[in-house]
Design an enzyme around this catalytic site. Structure first.
Site, PDB file in Angstrom:
ATOM      1  N   SER A   1       9.610  -0.205   3.399  1.00  0.00           N
ATOM      2  CA  SER A   1      10.981  -0.636   3.132  1.00  0.00           C
ATOM      3  C   SER A   1      11.740  -0.910   4.427  1.00  0.00           C
ATOM      4  O   SER A   1      11.249  -1.658   5.269  1.00  0.00           O
ATOM      5  CB  SER A   1      11.646   0.436   2.273  1.00  0.00           C
ATOM      6  OG  SER A   1      12.599  -0.148   1.464  1.00  0.00           O
TER       7      SER A   1
ATOM      8  N   LYS B   1      10.282  -2.986   7.751  1.00  0.00           N
ATOM      9  CA  LYS B   1      10.903  -4.014   8.610  1.00  0.00           C
ATOM     10  C   LYS B   1      10.727  -3.548  10.061  1.00  0.00           C
ATOM     11  O   LYS B   1      10.398  -4.320  10.968  1.00  0.00           O
ATOM     12  CB  LYS B   1      12.399  -4.164   8.302  1.00  0.00           C
ATOM     13  CG  LYS B   1      12.759  -4.354   6.811  1.00  0.00           C
ATOM     14  CD  LYS B   1      14.277  -4.500   6.603  1.00  0.00           C
ATOM     15  CE  LYS B   1      14.810  -4.052   5.250  1.00  0.00           C
ATOM     16  NZ  LYS B   1      14.392  -4.717   4.069  1.00  0.00           N
TER      17      LYS B   1
ATOM     18  N   TRP C   1      13.433  -7.176  -5.851  1.00  0.00           N
ATOM     19  CA  TRP C   1      14.484  -7.152  -4.813  1.00  0.00           C
ATOM     20  C   TRP C   1      13.891  -7.523  -3.444  1.00  0.00           C
ATOM     21  O   TRP C   1      14.525  -8.172  -2.627  1.00  0.00           O
ATOM     22  CB  TRP C   1      15.080  -5.737  -4.799  1.00  0.00           C
ATOM     23  CG  TRP C   1      16.184  -5.451  -3.830  1.00  0.00           C
ATOM     24  CD1 TRP C   1      16.164  -4.502  -2.847  1.00  0.00           C
ATOM     25  CD2 TRP C   1      17.492  -6.041  -3.772  1.00  0.00           C
ATOM     26  NE1 TRP C   1      17.363  -4.467  -2.178  1.00  0.00           N
ATOM     27  CE2 TRP C   1      18.197  -5.401  -2.727  1.00  0.00           C
ATOM     28  CE3 TRP C   1      18.129  -7.045  -4.494  1.00  0.00           C
ATOM     29  CZ2 TRP C   1      19.515  -5.738  -2.387  1.00  0.00           C
ATOM     30  CZ3 TRP C   1      19.442  -7.382  -4.147  1.00  0.00           C
ATOM     31  CH2 TRP C   1      20.106  -6.730  -3.112  1.00  0.00           C
TER      32      TRP C   1
ATOM     33  N   HIS D   1       8.891   0.012  -6.186  1.00  0.00           N
ATOM     34  CA  HIS D   1       9.141   0.162  -4.750  1.00  0.00           C
ATOM     35  C   HIS D   1       8.752   1.580  -4.305  1.00  0.00           C
ATOM     36  O   HIS D   1       9.456   2.543  -4.624  1.00  0.00           O
ATOM     37  CB  HIS D   1      10.642  -0.083  -4.552  1.00  0.00           C
ATOM     38  CG  HIS D   1      11.088  -0.146  -3.132  1.00  0.00           C
ATOM     39  ND1 HIS D   1      10.810  -1.202  -2.312  1.00  0.00           N
ATOM     40  CD2 HIS D   1      11.824   0.725  -2.389  1.00  0.00           C
ATOM     41  CE1 HIS D   1      11.357  -0.996  -1.125  1.00  0.00           C
ATOM     42  NE2 HIS D   1      11.972   0.170  -1.147  1.00  0.00           N
TER      43      HIS D   1
END
Ligand code: GCU
Length: 421
Positions: A261, A265, A352, A402
């Protein structure tokens, strides 16, 4: 008359809906509403000429890196301080005798300022230096396994109603809370070590104008290209690497940087900025990670900047609701990692994070891998769920939400075995 007012009502409604769309307040999950877009070609220089060979790629790579620094993540400072380490605990019979576990305090000292981060290290009981996964955890080292010897973090933590944390202080009752996301036994049984650090040790995850955490070691007034938290966390991973390079138990040429998540990144940006990472894994990293911004699907640049104003540099706000103006897109972030292996993982119910946009990033990074290694990414259509596609670029979309699961870890371990063993 009645029909006329109905028509006016419908017109007004659609006008306000499209304005909400334009401002990024309505999330697009409809593939037919993805705008037409053109991705910047990673193999064309800013002046329009083509990259023809590996040597020219290095020049082009610096151009792309600069754009990401100035327009997306911000510029992290060169490290010119001192690293002091001390062992806080050690258990040579951790995991019921299956591993060695240590906690190490790593102090980053610069001029008269210091910042501590605590590394939790699990190593297989093996004689030689081992390959290792390095990644941040979200809740504190004590949440990674349920072993009682790991200290509960004293750092600021995010409030979490489920864990009953309402005062930004971690609790004993969360011990092992995230164990399923770490799969330490599986990692150790495959001969890898794991080093993890609580991300809030490096930069607390709230907006304070780029002042706290490691930002404080430098302390200048922020401008439009100052490093946001993602850049600060990535920089912290490089400092962790500085430490790992010094310990003989770890094969520092085989350190895989991994994250989920926002920390996925971070892992990508760490891999892009520091070539010492042998491979990079991003799990459900989404917007500002592996997903293409120009698709404007799921989370958008505007919405991420409004929700998390401290993650990126100020300049990134120029692209709120104007993704078409972005001079780079996230496939070029993957390309910066080439020719080193990079794995992108999505989850079916995590729209998302735009799974398709994460996949298309791999496809669009492929020409750079092809130039550098002779082999590109072997897919142009999204694979079925739970069917990884693997070359130097790996990709899977698994069933579920997720999260990081045992399935994800099994793919990462297979990927590391394929490329690092
Ligand atoms: C939010 C955010 C995402 C991020 C995620 C996380 O959902 O919008 O960009 O990846 O938090 O880090 O958990």
């Amino acid at each position: 008359m009645k029909n006329k007012s109905l028509l006016i009502f419908i017109l007004l409604l659609s006008a306000s809906l499209s304005s909400l769309y334009a401002q990024g307040f309505v999330v697009n999950y409809d593939e037919s509403k993805v705008p037409e877009y053109t991705l910047p070609d990673p193999l064309i220089f800013n002046n329009g000429t083509k990259v023809r060979n590996k040597k020219q790629w290095e020049k082009r790579r610096s151009e792309i890196l600069k754009i990401f620094e100035n327009e997306v993540y911000g510029v992290a400072p060169e490290w010119d301080g001192e690293i002091i380490s001390s062992e806080l605990s050690s258990d040579i019979n951790a995991l019921n005798g299956g591993a060695v576990r240590k906690e190490i305090k790593i102090t980053l000292k610069r001029e008269d300022k210091e910042q501590d981060m605590i590394m939790l290290l699990y190593l297989p009981k093996s004689s030689g230096p081992v390959p290792l996964f390095l990644g941040y955890n979200f809740g504190g080292n004590h949440t990674v396994t349920s072993e009682p010897g790991i200290a509960v973090t004293n750092s600021w933590v995010r409030n979490n109603k489920e864990a009953n944390i309402l005062d930004n202080k971690a609790k004993e009752s969360e011990r092992g809370r995230d164990a399923s996301s770490w799969q330490v036994k599986e990692i150790i049984s495959r001969g890898y070590g794991l080093a993890t650090i609580y991300y809030g040790d490096v930069d607390p995850d709230f907006d304070d104008g780029f002042k706290n955490g490691v930002h404080g070691l430098y302390g200048s007034d922020p401008d439009n290209t100052s490093w946001g938290s993602i850049a600060a966390w990535a920089w912290g991973l490089s400092r962790a690497m500085d430490y790992l390079e010094k310990i003989p138990a770890v094969d520092s040429k085989k350190v895989v940087v991994m994250g989920h998540s926002r920390l996925g990144k971070t892992a990508l940006w760490a891999g892009a900025t520091d070539k010492r990472f042998a491979a990079v894994i991003s799990n459900n990293s989404g917007c500002g990670g592996a997903a293409l911004s120009k698709r404007v699907f799921g989370e958008t640049v505007g919405s991420i900047n409004r929700s998390f104003p401290h993650w990126f540099c100020e300049n990134f706000n120029k692209y709120n609701e104007r993704e078409d103006l972005l001079p780079v897109d996230q496939h070029q972030l993957l390309a910066l990692i080439a020719p080193r292996p990079v794995y992108v993982a999505s989850a079916e119910e995590d729209q998302w994070a735009d799974p398709k946009g994460e996949f298309l990033s791999c496809v669009a990074a492929s020409p750079v891998y092809k130039l550098l290694t002779g082999k590109g990414f072997p897919a142009i259509q999204m694979p079925a769920v739970n069917s990884p596609v693997v070359s130097k670029i790996g990709y899977h979309i698994r069933t579920g939400v997720h999260d990081v699961t045992l399935y994800d870890w099994q793919q990462y371990l297979n990927f590391a075995n394929l490329h690092l063993r």
